[in-house]
Design a protein around this motif. Sequence first.
Motif, PDB file in Angstrom:
ATOM      1  N   LYS A   1       0.836  -1.197   0.000  1.00 31.51           N
ATOM      2  CA  LYS A   1       0.000   0.000   0.000  1.00 31.51           C
ATOM      3  C   LYS A   1       0.871   1.247   0.000  1.00 31.51           C
ATOM      4  CE  LYS A   1      -3.727  -2.217   2.511  1.00 31.51           C
ATOM      5  NZ  LYS A   1      -4.612  -2.179   3.669  1.00 31.51           N
ATOM      6  N   ILE A   2       0.413   2.251  -0.716  1.00 29.56           N
ATOM      7  CA  ILE A   2       1.075   3.554  -0.718  1.00 29.56           C
ATOM      8  C   ILE A   2       0.007   4.606  -0.424  1.00 29.56           C
ATOM      9  CG2 ILE A   2       2.388   5.245  -2.056  1.00 29.56           C
ATOM     10  CD1 ILE A   2       3.373   2.941  -3.804  1.00 29.56           C
ATOM     11  N   TRP A   3       0.267   5.443   0.603  1.00 33.45           N
ATOM     12  CA  TRP A   3      -0.632   6.528   0.960  1.00 33.45           C
ATOM     13  C   TRP A   3       0.054   7.857   0.730  1.00 33.45           C
ATOM     14  CZ3 TRP A   3       0.137   2.446   4.404  1.00 33.45           C
ATOM     15  CH2 TRP A   3      -0.971   1.671   4.691  1.00 33.45           C
ATOM     16  N   ILE A   4      -0.757   8.849   0.433  1.00 32.51           N
ATOM     17  CA  ILE A   4      -0.302  10.235   0.392  1.00 32.51           C
ATOM     18  C   ILE A   4      -0.818  10.901   1.663  1.00 32.51           C
ATOM     19  CG2 ILE A   4      -0.470  12.447  -0.826  1.00 32.51           C
ATOM     20  CD1 ILE A   4       1.121  10.335  -2.356  1.00 32.51           C
ATOM     21  N   ASN A   5       0.071  11.504   2.434  1.00 32.24           N
ATOM     22  CA  ASN A   5      -0.298  12.212   3.663  1.00 32.24           C
ATOM     23  C   ASN A   5      -0.238  13.717   3.398  1.00 32.24           C
ATOM     24  OD1 ASN A   5      -0.508   9.847   5.300  1.00 32.24           O
ATOM     25  ND2 ASN A   5       1.716   9.761   5.356  1.00 32.24           N
ATOM     26  N   ILE A   6      -1.359  14.386   3.641  1.00 33.39           N
ATOM     27  CA  ILE A   6      -1.445  15.829   3.419  1.00 33.39           C
ATOM     28  C   ILE A   6      -1.751  16.506   4.745  1.00 33.39           C
ATOM     29  CG2 ILE A   6      -2.633  17.685   2.180  1.00 33.39           C
ATOM     30  CD1 ILE A   6      -3.430  15.559   0.086  1.00 33.39           C
ATOM     31  N   SER A   7      -0.974  17.527   5.087  1.00 28.16           N
ATOM     32  CA  SER A   7      -1.191  18.294   6.305  1.00 28.16           C
ATOM     33  C   SER A   7      -1.213  19.777   5.936  1.00 28.16           C
ATOM     34  CB  SER A   7      -0.072  18.004   7.302  1.00 28.16           C
ATOM     35  OG  SER A   7      -0.238  18.776   8.456  1.00 28.16           O
ATOM     36  N   ILE A   8      -2.270  20.458   6.345  1.00 27.52           N
ATOM     37  CA  ILE A   8      -2.431  21.889   6.047  1.00 27.52           C
ATOM     38  C   ILE A   8      -2.695  22.618   7.363  1.00 27.52           C
ATOM     39  CG2 ILE A   8      -3.814  23.610   4.820  1.00 27.52           C
ATOM     40  CD1 ILE A   8      -4.608  21.401   2.856  1.00 27.52           C
ATOM     41  N   GLU A   9      -2.091  23.782   7.523  1.00 27.25           N
ATOM     42  CA  GLU A   9      -2.348  24.613   8.693  1.00 27.25           C
ATOM     43  C   GLU A   9      -3.051  25.892   8.269  1.00 27.25           C
ATOM     44  OE1 GLU A   9       0.334  27.332  11.481  1.00 27.25           O
ATOM     45  OE2 GLU A   9       0.733  25.186  11.747  1.00 27.25           O
ATOM     46  N   LEU A  10      -4.189  26.160   8.893  1.00 24.67           N
ATOM     47  CA  LEU A  10      -4.909  27.422   8.701  1.00 24.67           C
ATOM     48  C   LEU A  10      -4.916  28.137  10.042  1.00 24.67           C
ATOM     49  CD1 LEU A  10      -8.040  26.295   6.669  1.00 24.67           C
ATOM     50  CD2 LEU A  10      -5.986  27.372   5.791  1.00 24.67           C
ATOM     51  N   LYS A  11      -5.065  29.452  10.014  1.00 26.66           N
ATOM     52  CA  LYS A  11      -5.144  30.206  11.261  1.00 26.66           C
ATOM     53  C   LYS A  11      -6.415  31.033  11.280  1.00 26.66           C
ATOM     54  CE  LYS A  11      -0.332  30.608  12.517  1.00 26.66           C
ATOM     55  NZ  LYS A  11       0.761  31.518  12.838  1.00 26.66           N
ATOM     56  N   ILE A  12      -7.052  31.052  12.443  1.00 30.77           N
ATOM     57  CA  ILE A  12      -8.137  32.002  12.686  1.00 30.77           C
ATOM     58  C   ILE A  12      -7.463  33.230  13.278  1.00 30.77           C
ATOM     59  CG2 ILE A  12     -10.183  32.487  14.060  1.00 30.77           C
ATOM     60  CD1 ILE A  12     -10.820  29.532  14.022  1.00 30.77           C
ATOM     61  N   VAL A  13      -7.645  34.352  12.633  1.00 30.66           N
ATOM     62  CA  VAL A  13      -6.926  35.557  13.058  1.00 30.66           C
ATOM     63  C   VAL A  13      -7.920  36.647  13.426  1.00 30.66           C
ATOM     64  CG1 VAL A  13      -5.267  37.315  12.359  1.00 30.66           C
ATOM     65  CG2 VAL A  13      -4.983  34.972  11.574  1.00 30.66           C
ATOM     66  N   ASN A  14      -7.693  37.264  14.574  1.00 32.57           N
ATOM     67  CA  ASN A  14      -8.458  38.386  15.076  1.00 32.57           C
ATOM     68  C   ASN A  14      -7.467  39.249  15.855  1.00 32.57           C
ATOM     69  OD1 ASN A  14     -10.060  39.767  17.331  1.00 32.57           O
ATOM     70  ND2 ASN A  14     -11.679  39.012  15.990  1.00 32.57           N
ATOM     71  N   PRO A  15      -7.685  40.552  15.972  1.00 32.45           N
ATOM     72  CA  PRO A  15      -6.713  41.368  16.706  1.00 32.45           C
ATOM     73  C   PRO A  15      -6.438  40.871  18.127  1.00 32.45           C
ATOM     74  CG  PRO A  15      -8.245  42.788  15.544  1.00 32.45           C
ATOM     75  CD  PRO A  15      -8.734  41.375  15.362  1.00 32.45           C
ATOM     76  N   LEU A  16      -7.415  40.213  18.757  1.00 34.48           N
ATOM     77  CA  LEU A  16      -7.217  39.755  20.128  1.00 34.48           C
ATOM     78  C   LEU A  16      -6.885  38.272  20.224  1.00 34.48           C
ATOM     79  CD1 LEU A  16     -10.296  41.568  21.708  1.00 34.48           C
ATOM     80  CD2 LEU A  16      -7.921  42.332  21.659  1.00 34.48           C
ATOM     81  N   TYR A  17      -7.010  37.541  19.137  1.00 34.02           N
ATOM     82  CA  TYR A  17      -6.938  36.085  19.250  1.00 34.02           C
ATOM     83  C   TYR A  17      -6.494  35.473  17.924  1.00 34.02           C
ATOM     84  CZ  TYR A  17      -8.830  31.351  19.906  1.00 34.02           C
ATOM     85  OH  TYR A  17      -8.986  30.011  19.999  1.00 34.02           O
TER      86      TYR A  17
END
Length: 163
Positions: free
Chosen positions: A109-125
């Motif tokens: 078996k061969i798998w492709i592993n995908i990892s993505i980082e998103l950010k929730i951005v607000n002036p306080l958080y």
Amino acid sequence: IGIKTIYIAPPEVKSKNGASKIITETDNTYTANTVVANQFCTNLSMDITDELKRIDPESISIPIGAVTNLSFLADKGPEIPFRLIPMGAVDVGYETAFSSAGINQVNYKIWINISIELKIVNPLYQEPIQMQRKIMLADLIFSGKIPDHYFQVSYPAEYLLTE
């Protein structure tokens, strides 16, 4: 953020002496073509990164009570706008595994592993959100010659040699 579909042609899985195939066969020996697998991962990573750059920041509103982490206040109070901004990196790699699939049969078996980082951005958080996906690229059974006779011996635990 809306769901995006990225179309990229996966490498062909198997053929005899195929240099551009992800698995090549030579004299009944199968080899993973790491150059093709790595090139596929690189192309997929670049395509996902390009699509993330095209996504416009999106605003969502969350009641201020949700910020308190108290369930009875989760839907109370004025709404605070948050912006979802795709930031960070895309990581694409592959993973392989062999396992027994029967008498003289191997499952590869061969798998492709995908990892993505998103950010929730607000002036306080701001908080990063990790998304990971494992996609099957190949699931093959290789069969060897089946013997005319098969004999398996099982020993009770008391007959095993131990130190």
